[in-house]
Design a protein around this motif. Structure first.
Motif, PDB file in Angstrom:
ATOM      1  N   ASN A 172       0.824  -1.210   0.000  1.00  0.00           N
ATOM      2  CA  ASN A 172       0.000   0.000   0.000  1.00  0.00           C
ATOM      3  C   ASN A 172       0.861   1.265   0.000  1.00  0.00           C
ATOM      4  O   ASN A 172       0.557   2.231  -0.695  1.00  0.00           O
ATOM      5  CB  ASN A 172      -0.943   0.004   1.199  1.00  0.00           C
ATOM      6  CG  ASN A 172      -1.979  -1.096   1.113  1.00  0.00           C
ATOM      7  OD1 ASN A 172      -2.309  -1.581   0.041  1.00  0.00           O
ATOM      8  ND2 ASN A 172      -2.489  -1.516   2.252  1.00  0.00           N
ATOM      9  N   ARG A 187      12.249   4.640   0.056  1.00  0.00           N
ATOM     10  CA  ARG A 187      11.907   3.545  -0.858  1.00  0.00           C
ATOM     11  C   ARG A 187      12.854   2.362  -0.662  1.00  0.00           C
ATOM     12  O   ARG A 187      12.425   1.212  -0.638  1.00  0.00           O
ATOM     13  CB  ARG A 187      11.982   4.017  -2.303  1.00  0.00           C
ATOM     14  CG  ARG A 187      10.870   4.922  -2.728  1.00  0.00           C
ATOM     15  CD  ARG A 187      11.044   5.321  -4.190  1.00  0.00           C
ATOM     16  NE  ARG A 187      10.132   6.373  -4.552  1.00  0.00           N
ATOM     17  CZ  ARG A 187      10.449   7.416  -5.279  1.00  0.00           C
ATOM     18  NH1 ARG A 187      11.668   7.570  -5.759  1.00  0.00           N
ATOM     19  NH2 ARG A 187       9.537   8.325  -5.564  1.00  0.00           N
ATOM     20  N   HIS A 208       6.077   5.969  -4.642  1.00  0.00           N
ATOM     21  CA  HIS A 208       6.477   6.146  -6.032  1.00  0.00           C
ATOM     22  C   HIS A 208       5.645   7.199  -6.769  1.00  0.00           C
ATOM     23  O   HIS A 208       5.757   7.354  -7.970  1.00  0.00           O
ATOM     24  CB  HIS A 208       6.445   4.795  -6.771  1.00  0.00           C
ATOM     25  CG  HIS A 208       7.606   3.943  -6.403  1.00  0.00           C
ATOM     26  ND1 HIS A 208       7.584   3.093  -5.318  1.00  0.00           N
ATOM     27  CD2 HIS A 208       8.844   3.836  -6.939  1.00  0.00           C
ATOM     28  CE1 HIS A 208       8.747   2.491  -5.215  1.00  0.00           C
ATOM     29  NE2 HIS A 208       9.534   2.923  -6.176  1.00  0.00           N
ATOM     30  N   SER A 209       4.828   7.924  -6.020  1.00  0.00           N
ATOM     31  CA  SER A 209       4.073   9.014  -6.634  1.00  0.00           C
ATOM     32  C   SER A 209       4.942  10.272  -6.620  1.00  0.00           C
ATOM     33  O   SER A 209       6.002  10.312  -5.996  1.00  0.00           O
ATOM     34  CB  SER A 209       2.773   9.266  -5.867  1.00  0.00           C
ATOM     35  OG  SER A 209       3.039   9.935  -4.651  1.00  0.00           O
ATOM     36  N   SER A 210       4.487  11.308  -7.283  1.00  0.00           N
ATOM     37  CA  SER A 210       5.227  12.575  -7.285  1.00  0.00           C
ATOM     38  C   SER A 210       4.688  13.538  -6.224  1.00  0.00           C
ATOM     39  O   SER A 210       5.142  14.667  -6.124  1.00  0.00           O
ATOM     40  CB  SER A 210       5.160  13.216  -8.669  1.00  0.00           C
ATOM     41  OG  SER A 210       3.809  13.434  -9.015  1.00  0.00           O
ATOM     42  N   ASP A 211       3.743  13.061  -5.418  1.00  0.00           N
ATOM     43  CA  ASP A 211       3.109  13.882  -4.384  1.00  0.00           C
ATOM     44  C   ASP A 211       3.975  13.878  -3.122  1.00  0.00           C
ATOM     45  O   ASP A 211       4.034  12.891  -2.390  1.00  0.00           O
ATOM     46  CB  ASP A 211       1.712  13.319  -4.093  1.00  0.00           C
ATOM     47  CG  ASP A 211       1.015  14.018  -2.946  1.00  0.00           C
ATOM     48  OD1 ASP A 211       1.397  15.159  -2.604  1.00  0.00           O
ATOM     49  OD2 ASP A 211       0.084  13.410  -2.373  1.00  0.00           O
ATOM     50  N   ASP A 238       3.964   1.506  -1.050  1.00  0.00           N
ATOM     51  CA  ASP A 238       4.799   1.570  -2.247  1.00  0.00           C
ATOM     52  C   ASP A 238       4.181   2.477  -3.307  1.00  0.00           C
ATOM     53  O   ASP A 238       4.882   3.227  -3.980  1.00  0.00           O
ATOM     54  CB  ASP A 238       5.044   0.169  -2.802  1.00  0.00           C
ATOM     55  CG  ASP A 238       6.093   0.160  -3.885  1.00  0.00           C
ATOM     56  OD1 ASP A 238       7.196   0.710  -3.646  1.00  0.00           O
ATOM     57  OD2 ASP A 238       5.820  -0.389  -4.968  1.00  0.00           O
ATOM     58  N   LYS A 239       2.869   2.428  -3.438  1.00  0.00           N
ATOM     59  CA  LYS A 239       2.188   3.292  -4.410  1.00  0.00           C
ATOM     60  C   LYS A 239       2.406   4.758  -4.070  1.00  0.00           C
ATOM     61  O   LYS A 239       2.684   5.576  -4.948  1.00  0.00           O
ATOM     62  CB  LYS A 239       0.702   2.961  -4.457  1.00  0.00           C
ATOM     63  CG  LYS A 239       0.405   1.586  -5.012  1.00  0.00           C
ATOM     64  CD  LYS A 239      -1.057   1.238  -4.897  1.00  0.00           C
ATOM     65  CE  LYS A 239      -1.277  -0.220  -5.290  1.00  0.00           C
ATOM     66  NZ  LYS A 239      -2.601  -0.695  -4.966  1.00  0.00           N
ATOM     67  N   GLN A 240       2.290   5.101  -2.792  1.00  0.00           N
ATOM     68  CA  GLN A 240       2.502   6.488  -2.371  1.00  0.00           C
ATOM     69  C   GLN A 240       3.964   6.896  -2.524  1.00  0.00           C
ATOM     70  O   GLN A 240       4.259   8.012  -2.927  1.00  0.00           O
ATOM     71  CB  GLN A 240       2.076   6.685  -0.919  1.00  0.00           C
ATOM     72  CG  GLN A 240       0.584   6.653  -0.702  1.00  0.00           C
ATOM     73  CD  GLN A 240       0.254   6.812   0.772  1.00  0.00           C
ATOM     74  OE1 GLN A 240       0.646   5.983   1.586  1.00  0.00           O
ATOM     75  NE2 GLN A 240      -0.442   7.884   1.103  1.00  0.00           N
ATOM     76  N   GLY A 264       2.072  13.106   0.109  1.00  0.00           N
ATOM     77  CA  GLY A 264       1.745  11.685   0.183  1.00  0.00           C
ATOM     78  C   GLY A 264       2.962  10.841   0.510  1.00  0.00           C
ATOM     79  O   GLY A 264       2.878   9.877   1.277  1.00  0.00           O
ATOM     80  N   GLN A 265       4.114  11.210  -0.054  1.00  0.00           N
ATOM     81  CA  GLN A 265       5.345  10.477   0.239  1.00  0.00           C
ATOM     82  C   GLN A 265       5.722  10.611   1.713  1.00  0.00           C
ATOM     83  O   GLN A 265       6.095   9.639   2.353  1.00  0.00           O
ATOM     84  CB  GLN A 265       6.489  10.991  -0.641  1.00  0.00           C
ATOM     85  CG  GLN A 265       6.344  10.633  -2.088  1.00  0.00           C
ATOM     86  CD  GLN A 265       7.412  11.273  -2.953  1.00  0.00           C
ATOM     87  OE1 GLN A 265       8.087  12.221  -2.544  1.00  0.00           O
ATOM     88  NE2 GLN A 265       7.571  10.744  -4.159  1.00  0.00           N
TER      89      GLN A 265
END
Length: 143
Positions: free
Chosen positions: A23, A104, A29-32, A25-27, A35-36
């Motif tokens: 769950n 990451r 790898h986002s550009s937000d 991992d999606k955040q 969120g990261q």
């Protein structure tokens, strides 16, 4: 190989960690950036609430049952994860800039470590530990 009942708790905790990792991992790898950072905070919370105790249990209950190469790797990976989590926690607490690649990498290290334990360490224990050793693990969890 079916997991020995004394190792079920470890495997369940591993499963929960892998779900969390998927769950997050999606955040990660986002550009937000927000969120990261939230994903990193969730990972830090999980470490403090659940996984730190998990690795302490592994070290107190399993390490002496492993051969030298497995014991060395397990302890080295635990030490690396602890160091990296503490660094990330410091960055979060002091509102410093997070290096998202480091977060990451830590999440990937956690995933790889869990999979290694499930695929190598637990089967080794089931083949080499005595039934009494395995029962002592189960007893420790029930106390």
């Amino acid at each position: 190989m079916k997991r020995h009942p004394s190792l079920h708790r470890f495997s369940r905790e591993h499963h929960r960690a892998l779900i969390l990792w998927r769950n997050l991992d999606k955040q990660l790898h986002s550009s937000d950036a927000i969120g990261q950072r939230m994903a990193a905070a969730d990972l830090w919370d999980y470490w403090n609430v659940d996984f730190l105790m998990h690795i302490k249990s592994e070290e107190s209950l399993l390490v002496d049952l492993l051969n030298a190469p497995l014991r060395t790797r397990l302890l080295a990976e635990h030490e690396t994860m602890q160091r990296e989590f503490l660094s990330m926690g410091f960055m979060l607490e002091w509102n410093c800039e997070l290096k998202i690649d480091d977060v990451r990498n830590l999440a990937s290290l956690l995933r790889a470590h869990i999979r290694w334990e499930e695929r190598v360490v637990f089967p080794y224990l089931q083949r080499h530990a005595t039934e009494q050793d395995l029962l002592q693990i189960a007893t420790a969890f029930s106390e």
